[in-house]
Design a protein around this motif. Structure first.
Motif, PDB file in Angstrom:
ATOM      1  N   LEU A  32       0.870  -1.393  -0.081  1.00  0.00           N
ATOM      2  CA  LEU A  32       0.060   0.053  -0.062  1.00  0.00           C
ATOM      3  C   LEU A  32       0.930   1.291  -0.028  1.00  0.00           C
ATOM      4  CD1 LEU A  32      -2.754   1.199   0.334  1.00  0.00           C
ATOM      5  CD2 LEU A  32      -2.431   1.156   2.649  1.00  0.00           C
ATOM      6  N   VAL A  33       0.718   2.105  -0.933  1.00  0.00           N
ATOM      7  CA  VAL A  33       1.649   3.194  -1.230  1.00  0.00           C
ATOM      8  C   VAL A  33       0.688   4.612  -1.068  1.00  0.00           C
ATOM      9  CG1 VAL A  33       3.289   4.209  -2.725  1.00  0.00           C
ATOM     10  CG2 VAL A  33       3.304   2.018  -2.812  1.00  0.00           C
ATOM     11  N   ARG A  34       1.148   5.455  -0.267  1.00  0.00           N
ATOM     12  CA  ARG A  34       0.574   6.779  -0.030  1.00  0.00           C
ATOM     13  C   ARG A  34       1.612   7.932   0.196  1.00  0.00           C
ATOM     14  NH1 ARG A  34      -0.178   3.245   3.609  1.00  0.00           N
ATOM     15  NH2 ARG A  34      -0.093   3.871   5.947  1.00  0.00           N
ATOM     16  N   PRO A  35       1.489   9.157  -0.309  1.00  0.00           N
ATOM     17  CA  PRO A  35       2.423  10.212  -0.010  1.00  0.00           C
ATOM     18  C   PRO A  35       2.548  10.644   1.670  1.00  0.00           C
ATOM     19  CG  PRO A  35       0.550  10.883  -0.932  1.00  0.00           C
ATOM     20  CD  PRO A  35       0.277   9.543  -0.855  1.00  0.00           C
ATOM     21  N   LEU A  36       3.810  10.603   2.089  1.00  0.00           N
ATOM     22  CA  LEU A  36       4.055  11.103   3.605  1.00  0.00           C
ATOM     23  C   LEU A  36       3.567  12.158   3.677  1.00  0.00           C
ATOM     24  CD1 LEU A  36       5.257   9.918   6.022  1.00  0.00           C
ATOM     25  CD2 LEU A  36       7.351  11.142   5.202  1.00  0.00           C
ATOM     26  N   ARG A  71       8.474  11.465  -0.956  1.00  0.00           N
ATOM     27  CA  ARG A  71       8.832  10.653   0.342  1.00  0.00           C
ATOM     28  C   ARG A  71       7.277   9.875   0.311  1.00  0.00           C
ATOM     29  NH1 ARG A  71      12.524  12.097   4.802  1.00  0.00           N
ATOM     30  NH2 ARG A  71      10.727  11.161   6.168  1.00  0.00           N
ATOM     31  N   LEU A  72       7.623   8.587   0.620  1.00  0.00           N
ATOM     32  CA  LEU A  72       5.922   7.770   0.673  1.00  0.00           C
ATOM     33  C   LEU A  72       6.091   7.096   1.814  1.00  0.00           C
ATOM     34  CD1 LEU A  72       6.574   6.046  -2.745  1.00  0.00           C
ATOM     35  CD2 LEU A  72       5.208   8.154  -2.515  1.00  0.00           C
ATOM     36  N   LEU A  73       4.910   6.846   2.187  1.00  0.00           N
ATOM     37  CA  LEU A  73       4.559   5.828   3.277  1.00  0.00           C
ATOM     38  C   LEU A  73       4.144   4.596   2.632  1.00  0.00           C
ATOM     39  CD1 LEU A  73       4.531   5.597   6.375  1.00  0.00           C
ATOM     40  CD2 LEU A  73       2.088   6.275   6.283  1.00  0.00           C
ATOM     41  N   VAL A  74       4.607   3.557   2.922  1.00  0.00           N
ATOM     42  CA  VAL A  74       4.654   2.182   2.335  1.00  0.00           C
ATOM     43  C   VAL A  74       4.483   1.173   3.157  1.00  0.00           C
ATOM     44  CG1 VAL A  74       5.807   0.272   0.809  1.00  0.00           C
ATOM     45  CG2 VAL A  74       6.307   2.950   0.249  1.00  0.00           C
ATOM     46  N   ASP A  88       4.228  -0.398   8.314  1.00  0.00           N
ATOM     47  CA  ASP A  88       4.658   0.906   7.463  1.00  0.00           C
ATOM     48  C   ASP A  88       6.066   1.421   7.543  1.00  0.00           C
ATOM     49  OD1 ASP A  88       1.785   1.145   7.139  1.00  0.00           O
ATOM     50  OD2 ASP A  88       1.576   2.504   8.734  1.00  0.00           O
ATOM     51  N   TYR A  89       6.578   1.852   6.541  1.00  0.00           N
ATOM     52  CA  TYR A  89       8.007   2.323   6.259  1.00  0.00           C
ATOM     53  C   TYR A  89       8.015   3.526   5.694  1.00  0.00           C
ATOM     54  CZ  TYR A  89       9.066  -2.655   7.059  1.00  0.00           C
ATOM     55  OH  TYR A  89       9.150  -4.037   8.067  1.00  0.00           O
ATOM     56  N   ILE A  90       8.519   4.556   5.825  1.00  0.00           N
ATOM     57  CA  ILE A  90       9.018   5.744   5.393  1.00  0.00           C
ATOM     58  C   ILE A  90       9.832   5.362   3.940  1.00  0.00           C
ATOM     59  CG2 ILE A  90       9.629   8.057   5.183  1.00  0.00           C
ATOM     60  CD1 ILE A  90       8.768   7.921   8.214  1.00  0.00           C
ATOM     61  N   ALA A  91       9.398   5.762   2.862  1.00  0.00           N
ATOM     62  CA  ALA A  91      10.440   5.341   1.711  1.00  0.00           C
ATOM     63  C   ALA A  91      10.582   6.770   0.799  1.00  0.00           C
ATOM     64  CB  ALA A  91       9.679   4.376   0.705  1.00  0.00           C
ATOM     65  N   GLU A  92      11.508   6.793  -0.050  1.00  0.00           N
ATOM     66  CA  GLU A  92      11.790   7.715  -1.170  1.00  0.00           C
ATOM     67  C   GLU A  92      11.815   7.130  -2.382  1.00  0.00           C
ATOM     68  OE1 GLU A  92      15.503  10.553  -1.836  1.00  0.00           O
ATOM     69  OE2 GLU A  92      14.783  10.556   0.112  1.00  0.00           O
ATOM     70  N   VAL A  93      11.161   7.958  -3.389  1.00  0.00           N
ATOM     71  CA  VAL A  93      11.470   7.392  -4.770  1.00  0.00           C
ATOM     72  C   VAL A  93      12.841   7.810  -5.142  1.00  0.00           C
ATOM     73  CG1 VAL A  93      10.447   7.829  -7.069  1.00  0.00           C
ATOM     74  CG2 VAL A  93       8.996   7.827  -5.176  1.00  0.00           C
ATOM     75  N   VAL A  94      13.710   6.859  -5.650  1.00  0.00           N
ATOM     76  CA  VAL A  94      15.018   6.924  -6.226  1.00  0.00           C
ATOM     77  C   VAL A  94      14.972   7.041  -7.588  1.00  0.00           C
ATOM     78  CG1 VAL A  94      17.065   5.957  -5.861  1.00  0.00           C
ATOM     79  CG2 VAL A  94      15.597   5.774  -3.935  1.00  0.00           C
ATOM     80  N   ARG A  95      14.257   6.106  -8.299  1.00  0.00           N
ATOM     81  CA  ARG A  95      14.315   6.305  -9.642  1.00  0.00           C
ATOM     82  C   ARG A  95      12.911   6.200 -10.123  1.00  0.00           C
ATOM     83  NH1 ARG A  95      17.809   1.492  -9.429  1.00  0.00           N
ATOM     84  NH2 ARG A  95      19.761   2.333  -8.583  1.00  0.00           N
TER      85      ARG A  95
END
Length: 100
Positions: A32-36, A71-74, A88-95
């Protein structure tokens, strides 16, 4: 008189060096992906990953709102089962690749 050698085109076609620290595994699971930060636009997406490793995930989507360094909340792995442990993990779009 000194001459310079002609530029080699072989250098331009060298394979790109892999920058990942861990190898990816072709293991698909739902996330599940949503913006932080929900500004300027909030969205939620349930996506099936292509592959994953300890340091990251790879997935395809047609959502144009993703951008590099976003930055995303995954939630990984994600399940609708009532007894599922959704972490839940905080993530970042790298590519971000554009489809051909």
């Amino acid at each position: 008189m000194k001459t310079k050698p002609a530029p080699s085109f072989e250098r331009d076609f060298e394979p790109v060096r892999e920058r990942r620290r861990k190898a990816r595994v072709k293991l698909s699971c739902f996330i599940l992906v949503r913006p932080l930060e929900p500004e300027p636009e909030y969205f939620e997406s349930i996506i099936l990953t292509e592959d994953s490793c300890r340091d990251g995930l790879s997935f395809q989507t047609d959502n144009a709102l993703y951008c590099q360094r976003m930055r995303l909340l995954v939630t990984f792995p994600y399940s609708l089962h009532p007894s599922a442990i959704n972490q839940d993990y905080i993530a970042e779009v790298v590519r971000r690749k554009t489809p051909p």
